[in-house]
Design a protein around this motif. Sequence first.
Motif, PDB file in Angstrom:
ATOM      1  N   ILE A  46      22.064  55.981  59.959  1.00  0.00           N
ATOM      2  CA  ILE A  46      21.733  56.477  58.616  1.00  0.00           C
ATOM      3  C   ILE A  46      22.966  57.116  57.986  1.00  0.00           C
ATOM      4  CG2 ILE A  46      20.434  58.272  57.385  1.00  0.00           C
ATOM      5  CD1 ILE A  46      18.617  55.992  57.911  1.00  0.00           C
ATOM      6  N   LYS A  47      23.671  57.939  58.750  1.00  0.00           N
ATOM      7  CA  LYS A  47      24.875  58.585  58.217  1.00  0.00           C
ATOM      8  C   LYS A  47      25.942  57.556  57.862  1.00  0.00           C
ATOM      9  CE  LYS A  47      24.266  63.063  60.398  1.00  0.00           C
ATOM     10  NZ  LYS A  47      24.798  64.049  61.343  1.00  0.00           N
ATOM     11  N   ALA A  48      26.045  56.503  58.634  1.00  0.00           N
ATOM     12  CA  ALA A  48      27.016  55.450  58.331  1.00  0.00           C
ATOM     13  C   ALA A  48      26.673  54.771  57.007  1.00  0.00           C
ATOM     14  CB  ALA A  48      27.054  54.426  59.458  1.00  0.00           C
ATOM     15  N   LYS A  49      25.379  54.546  56.766  1.00  0.00           N
ATOM     16  CA  LYS A  49      24.973  53.936  55.496  1.00  0.00           C
ATOM     17  C   LYS A  49      25.259  54.876  54.331  1.00  0.00           C
ATOM     18  CE  LYS A  49      21.884  51.102  54.628  1.00  0.00           C
ATOM     19  NZ  LYS A  49      20.813  50.150  54.430  1.00  0.00           N
ATOM     20  N   VAL A  50      25.024  56.152  54.523  1.00  0.00           N
ATOM     21  CA  VAL A  50      25.282  57.131  53.461  1.00  0.00           C
ATOM     22  C   VAL A  50      26.778  57.191  53.167  1.00  0.00           C
ATOM     23  CG1 VAL A  50      25.197  59.589  52.877  1.00  0.00           C
ATOM     24  CG2 VAL A  50      23.227  58.493  53.936  1.00  0.00           C
ATOM     25  N   ALA A  51      27.602  57.095  54.185  1.00  0.00           N
ATOM     26  CA  ALA A  51      29.051  57.175  54.011  1.00  0.00           C
ATOM     27  C   ALA A  51      29.595  55.999  53.197  1.00  0.00           C
ATOM     28  CB  ALA A  51      29.736  57.236  55.367  1.00  0.00           C
ATOM     29  N   GLU A  52      28.847  54.908  53.118  1.00  0.00           N
ATOM     30  CA  GLU A  52      29.278  53.757  52.338  1.00  0.00           C
ATOM     31  C   GLU A  52      29.281  54.045  50.836  1.00  0.00           C
ATOM     32  OE1 GLU A  52      26.656  50.585  53.438  1.00  0.00           O
ATOM     33  OE2 GLU A  52      27.420  50.492  55.486  1.00  0.00           O
ATOM     34  N   ASP A  53      28.477  55.012  50.421  1.00  0.00           N
ATOM     35  CA  ASP A  53      28.360  55.377  49.001  1.00  0.00           C
ATOM     36  C   ASP A  53      28.915  56.789  48.827  1.00  0.00           C
ATOM     37  OD1 ASP A  53      27.555  56.251  46.480  1.00  0.00           O
ATOM     38  OD2 ASP A  53      25.616  55.248  46.589  1.00  0.00           O
ATOM     39  N   GLU A  54      30.109  56.890  48.268  1.00  0.00           N
ATOM     40  CA  GLU A  54      30.794  58.178  48.166  1.00  0.00           C
ATOM     41  C   GLU A  54      29.993  59.198  47.365  1.00  0.00           C
ATOM     42  OE1 GLU A  54      34.822  59.572  46.081  1.00  0.00           O
ATOM     43  OE2 GLU A  54      35.104  58.023  47.604  1.00  0.00           O
ATOM     44  N   ASP A  55      29.404  58.787  46.243  1.00  0.00           N
ATOM     45  CA  ASP A  55      28.617  59.718  45.429  1.00  0.00           C
ATOM     46  C   ASP A  55      27.400  60.233  46.195  1.00  0.00           C
ATOM     47  OD1 ASP A  55      30.337  59.498  43.241  1.00  0.00           O
ATOM     48  OD2 ASP A  55      29.200  57.831  42.381  1.00  0.00           O
ATOM     49  N   LEU A  56      26.710  59.330  46.858  1.00  0.00           N
ATOM     50  CA  LEU A  56      25.549  59.722  47.652  1.00  0.00           C
ATOM     51  C   LEU A  56      25.962  60.645  48.790  1.00  0.00           C
ATOM     52  CD1 LEU A  56      22.541  59.482  48.370  1.00  0.00           C
ATOM     53  CD2 LEU A  56      23.109  57.431  49.667  1.00  0.00           C
ATOM     54  N   PHE A  57      27.071  60.338  49.421  1.00  0.00           N
ATOM     55  CA  PHE A  57      27.564  61.146  50.537  1.00  0.00           C
ATOM     56  C   PHE A  57      27.799  62.596  50.106  1.00  0.00           C
ATOM     57  CE2 PHE A  57      31.120  62.860  53.031  1.00  0.00           C
ATOM     58  CZ  PHE A  57      30.581  62.781  54.301  1.00  0.00           C
ATOM     59  N   PHE A  58      28.511  62.786  48.987  1.00  0.00           N
ATOM     60  CA  PHE A  58      28.818  64.142  48.558  1.00  0.00           C
ATOM     61  C   PHE A  58      27.582  64.860  48.012  1.00  0.00           C
ATOM     62  CE2 PHE A  58      33.184  62.436  48.588  1.00  0.00           C
ATOM     63  CZ  PHE A  58      33.739  63.386  49.451  1.00  0.00           C
ATOM     64  N   THR A  59      26.689  64.144  47.366  1.00  0.00           N
ATOM     65  CA  THR A  59      25.437  64.759  46.914  1.00  0.00           C
ATOM     66  C   THR A  59      24.611  65.204  48.119  1.00  0.00           C
ATOM     67  OG1 THR A  59      25.437  63.362  44.936  1.00  0.00           O
ATOM     68  CG2 THR A  59      23.347  64.394  45.552  1.00  0.00           C
ATOM     69  N   ALA A  60      24.547  64.378  49.138  1.00  0.00           N
ATOM     70  CA  ALA A  60      23.800  64.724  50.351  1.00  0.00           C
ATOM     71  C   ALA A  60      24.415  65.948  51.037  1.00  0.00           C
ATOM     72  CB  ALA A  60      23.751  63.537  51.301  1.00  0.00           C
ATOM     73  N   LEU A  61      25.731  66.009  51.054  1.00  0.00           N
ATOM     74  CA  LEU A  61      26.399  67.180  51.637  1.00  0.00           C
ATOM     75  C   LEU A  61      26.062  68.438  50.849  1.00  0.00           C
ATOM     76  CD1 LEU A  61      29.989  66.004  52.629  1.00  0.00           C
ATOM     77  CD2 LEU A  61      28.176  66.781  54.144  1.00  0.00           C
ATOM     78  N   GLU A  62      26.121  68.337  49.522  1.00  0.00           N
ATOM     79  CA  GLU A  62      25.829  69.503  48.675  1.00  0.00           C
ATOM     80  C   GLU A  62      24.402  70.001  48.883  1.00  0.00           C
ATOM     81  OE1 GLU A  62      26.607  68.088  44.736  1.00  0.00           O
ATOM     82  OE2 GLU A  62      28.775  68.374  44.920  1.00  0.00           O
ATOM     83  N   GLN A  63      23.480  69.093  49.140  1.00  0.00           N
ATOM     84  CA  GLN A  63      22.089  69.465  49.318  1.00  0.00           C
ATOM     85  C   GLN A  63      21.733  69.792  50.762  1.00  0.00           C
ATOM     86  OE1 GLN A  63      19.231  67.001  47.350  1.00  0.00           O
ATOM     87  NE2 GLN A  63      20.438  66.874  45.485  1.00  0.00           N
ATOM     88  N   GLY A  64      22.713  69.726  51.646  1.00  0.00           N
ATOM     89  CA  GLY A  64      22.476  70.059  53.047  1.00  0.00           C
ATOM     90  C   GLY A  64      21.693  69.018  53.816  1.00  0.00           C
ATOM     91  N   LEU A  65      21.768  67.769  53.381  1.00  0.00           N
ATOM     92  CA  LEU A  65      21.024  66.707  54.050  1.00  0.00           C
ATOM     93  C   LEU A  65      21.803  66.061  55.175  1.00  0.00           C
ATOM     94  CD1 LEU A  65      19.430  65.075  50.890  1.00  0.00           C
ATOM     95  CD2 LEU A  65      18.324  66.580  52.550  1.00  0.00           C
ATOM     96  N   LEU A  66      23.076  66.360  55.291  1.00  0.00           N
ATOM     97  CA  LEU A  66      23.896  65.789  56.371  1.00  0.00           C
ATOM     98  C   LEU A  66      24.395  66.890  57.265  1.00  0.00           C
ATOM     99  CD1 LEU A  66      26.046  63.123  54.519  1.00  0.00           C
ATOM    100  CD2 LEU A  66      24.050  62.753  55.918  1.00  0.00           C
TER     101      LEU A  66
END
Length: 66
Positions: A46-66
Motif C-alpha cells: 500500500i505504501k509503495a502505491k501511495v509513493a507513486e503519487d507525490e501529491d497523495l504521498f505528502f497529503t497522507a503524511l500531513e494527515q498522519g496516514l503513513l
Amino acid sequence: MSIDKLSEAKQLLEQPMTLGSLKRFQVLCRGMDPEAEAVRELRAPIKAKVAEDEDLFFTALEQGLL
C-alpha cells in the motif's frame, strides 16, 4: 465482516490509490483479530502505491496516514 477485511484490502491494492482508499485501509487495519493482522501485512505494498503519487504521498503524511 472479518474475512471481508482482507479481501477488501486486496481490492484496494488493485484499484488506483486515493486518499479515501488509504483511509479505508487504515480502518481495516484496526483490531487485534487475525484478519486485521493479515491486512497489516499489506502495508508495504500500500505504501509503495501511495509513493507513486507525490501529491497523495505528502497529503497522507500531513494527515498522519503513513
